[in-house]
Design a protein around this motif. Sequence first.
Motif, PDB file in Angstrom:
ATOM      1  N   LYS A  97       1.178  -1.093  -0.230  1.00 26.19           N
ATOM      2  CA  LYS A  97       0.195  -0.079  -0.142  1.00 26.19           C
ATOM      3  C   LYS A  97       0.512   1.472  -0.048  1.00 26.19           C
ATOM      4  O   LYS A  97       2.002   1.399   0.620  1.00 26.19           O
ATOM      5  CB  LYS A  97      -1.233  -0.347   1.370  1.00 26.19           C
ATOM      6  N   VAL A  98       0.124   2.412  -0.347  1.00 26.34           N
ATOM      7  CA  VAL A  98       0.868   3.541  -0.533  1.00 26.34           C
ATOM      8  C   VAL A  98       1.544   3.927   0.591  1.00 26.34           C
ATOM      9  O   VAL A  98       0.361   4.042   1.746  1.00 26.34           O
ATOM     10  CB  VAL A  98       0.762   4.741  -0.862  1.00 26.34           C
ATOM     11  N   GLY A  99       2.666   3.758   0.876  1.00 26.86           N
ATOM     12  CA  GLY A  99       2.997   4.863   2.693  1.00 26.86           C
ATOM     13  C   GLY A  99       3.157   4.539   3.526  1.00 26.86           C
ATOM     14  O   GLY A  99       3.294   4.297   4.493  1.00 26.86           O
ATOM     15  N   ASP A 100       2.578   2.899   3.279  1.00 19.19           N
ATOM     16  CA  ASP A 100       3.242   1.550   4.251  1.00 19.19           C
ATOM     17  C   ASP A 100       4.719   1.055   4.033  1.00 19.19           C
ATOM     18  O   ASP A 100       5.233   0.485   3.483  1.00 19.19           O
ATOM     19  CB  ASP A 100       2.664   0.086   4.225  1.00 19.19           C
ATOM     20  N   ILE A 101       5.083   1.858   5.085  1.00 22.43           N
ATOM     21  CA  ILE A 101       7.007   2.178   5.246  1.00 22.43           C
ATOM     22  C   ILE A 101       6.894   0.068   5.442  1.00 22.43           C
ATOM     23  O   ILE A 101       7.853   0.207   5.484  1.00 22.43           O
ATOM     24  CB  ILE A 101       6.687   2.784   6.318  1.00 22.43           C
ATOM     25  N   GLU A 102       6.445  -0.047   6.448  1.00 21.72           N
ATOM     26  CA  GLU A 102       6.370  -1.231   7.455  1.00 21.72           C
ATOM     27  C   GLU A 102       6.840  -3.009   6.430  1.00 21.72           C
ATOM     28  O   GLU A 102       6.797  -3.611   6.624  1.00 21.72           O
ATOM     29  CB  GLU A 102       5.577  -1.338   8.882  1.00 21.72           C
ATOM     30  N   ALA A 103       5.833  -2.166   5.313  1.00 15.50           N
ATOM     31  CA  ALA A 103       5.437  -3.666   4.098  1.00 15.50           C
ATOM     32  C   ALA A 103       6.686  -3.650   3.176  1.00 15.50           C
ATOM     33  O   ALA A 103       7.098  -3.976   2.397  1.00 15.50           O
ATOM     34  CB  ALA A 103       3.270  -3.198   3.589  1.00 15.50           C
ATOM     35  N   ILE A 104       6.572  -2.029   3.009  1.00 14.45           N
ATOM     36  CA  ILE A 104       8.347  -2.091   2.237  1.00 14.45           C
ATOM     37  C   ILE A 104       9.550  -2.723   3.684  1.00 14.45           C
ATOM     38  O   ILE A 104      10.033  -3.696   2.071  1.00 14.45           O
ATOM     39  CB  ILE A 104       8.642  -0.454   1.946  1.00 14.45           C
ATOM     40  N   THR A 105       9.154  -3.016   4.445  1.00 13.41           N
ATOM     41  CA  THR A 105      10.990  -3.433   4.950  1.00 13.41           C
ATOM     42  C   THR A 105      10.198  -4.972   5.504  1.00 13.41           C
ATOM     43  O   THR A 105      11.739  -5.690   4.793  1.00 13.41           O
ATOM     44  CB  THR A 105      10.573  -3.140   6.431  1.00 13.41           C
ATOM     45  N   GLN A 106       9.437  -5.017   5.350  1.00 12.04           N
ATOM     46  CA  GLN A 106       8.799  -6.105   5.010  1.00 12.04           C
ATOM     47  C   GLN A 106       9.602  -7.132   3.864  1.00 12.04           C
ATOM     48  O   GLN A 106       9.580  -8.432   3.665  1.00 12.04           O
ATOM     49  CB  GLN A 106       7.992  -7.011   5.482  1.00 12.04           C
ATOM     50  N   GLY A 107       8.854  -6.376   3.163  1.00 11.90           N
ATOM     51  CA  GLY A 107       9.177  -7.065   1.581  1.00 11.90           C
ATOM     52  C   GLY A 107      11.171  -6.912   1.248  1.00 11.90           C
ATOM     53  O   GLY A 107      11.576  -8.291   0.393  1.00 11.90           O
ATOM     54  N   MET A 108      11.645  -6.200   1.506  1.00  7.83           N
ATOM     55  CA  MET A 108      13.283  -5.717   1.523  1.00  7.83           C
ATOM     56  C   MET A 108      13.381  -7.453   2.237  1.00  7.83           C
ATOM     57  O   MET A 108      14.530  -8.503   2.135  1.00  7.83           O
ATOM     58  CB  MET A 108      13.423  -4.871   2.536  1.00  7.83           C
ATOM     59  N   SER A 109      12.685  -6.842   4.285  1.00  6.71           N
ATOM     60  CA  SER A 109      13.539  -8.615   4.603  1.00  6.71           C
ATOM     61  C   SER A 109      13.133 -10.089   4.005  1.00  6.71           C
ATOM     62  O   SER A 109      14.004 -10.949   3.316  1.00  6.71           O
ATOM     63  CB  SER A 109      12.744  -8.381   5.757  1.00  6.71           C
ATOM     64  N   TRP A 110      12.438 -10.255   3.022  1.00  3.83           N
ATOM     65  CA  TRP A 110      11.408 -11.290   2.751  1.00  3.83           C
ATOM     66  C   TRP A 110      12.330 -11.194   1.556  1.00  3.83           C
ATOM     67  O   TRP A 110      12.516 -12.045   1.300  1.00  3.83           O
ATOM     68  CB  TRP A 110      10.435 -11.494   2.269  1.00  3.83           C
ATOM     69  N   ILE A 111      13.113 -10.768   0.520  1.00  2.00           N
ATOM     70  CA  ILE A 111      13.929 -10.485  -0.625  1.00  2.00           C
ATOM     71  C   ILE A 111      15.254 -11.023   0.037  1.00  2.00           C
ATOM     72  O   ILE A 111      15.602 -11.963  -0.725  1.00  2.00           O
ATOM     73  CB  ILE A 111      13.964  -9.693  -1.101  1.00  2.00           C
TER      74      ILE A 111
END
Length: 379
Positions: free
Chosen positions: A325-339
Amino acid sequence: MKSLLMVTTVPDTLSAFLIPFAHHFRTQGWRVDAMATGVSQNVECIKAFDQVWDIEWSRNPLNPLNLVVAPRIIQQVIRQEKYDLVHVHTPVAAFVTRYALKDLNKQNRLRVIYTAHGFHFYNGGELLKNAIFLTLEKLAGRWTDYLVVINREDEETAKRYRLIPHEKIRYMPGIGVDLQYYNPQAVSDAEVEQLRQELGLAPDTPFFLSVAEFIPRKHPQDVLRAFAQLARPQACLAFAGDGFLMNQIQNLAMQLGVQNQVRFLGVRRDIPTLMRAATATILASDREGLPRCVMESMSMETPVIGTDIRGTRDLLKEGCGLLVKVGDIEAITQGMSWILDNPQAAQAIAKQGRERIASYELSYILKEYEALYAEAMLA
């Protein structure tokens, strides 16, 4: 000889996206000219087009001065050159040019095509701005022979609001990506190693890449905050691009204590190498038409984290990337971690992305425009 005038607000749009179109149609025997502010100072454009025309307008689509001087210049050039087709891009150039030609195209059988690189009204946009820009597009639709949209949301919107008759609306998957140039096999290991040395990175150091302007709608602060929240000292984040927010983001990196892990690269000419070397790319925008950087990353088989907005959604849906989602910093972090933690699964997504992008290939798009131009000439 068939003749075509391409019109954009600034020459950067021509040099970044439309030169392959000029080259293709010139080799087909067309005369292809261009019009934009300051285009006569752009060496790439001078070489790519038969003739270039300077014009002055504000990048603010609501500036009334755009309707005072520019239309007279456009009308004068059109009367003098007698083009068969005028193809307009970008909101300001598209509206002003269509306004200027609203009577001439009826008199001279001139055909006007507008490629919308993302309407300025969109799901999630401010209500007042959406209403203003929708009204302007409805008005300009009366002066448009064909409307090209590059994502499915804009296609549905154009039809729902009947911006022009349905049969004159064309969906095309963007303006094309050169799969020979953006090809992981075209970048050598030596080039990747040299790049990593330039960035001061060891061969095994993971790094995330953001290719975007430093402007508000790209949300560079979200990418940086997510990276800081990742809290992996061995990782790196690189920004490729410039813009007026760069100093602010550099200061934020120091405030977050990650300045030694972040690289600000400015405008780069080696995007394929950067993407080939990157662990993943990230685009946190709140508005796009069809983001070129996402297409390029998919072409390079590099995983993408992108926001769930029109255009980006079209590209990354069905498992071709990670949507947040736009602005969901936590989700971006989780995406980085998953990769980072799932390299094989991330690579599988990247390969699926390369397969998806095949239908966005430049040669395919050129054939689509050939067909559209031929239809317009016969209409």
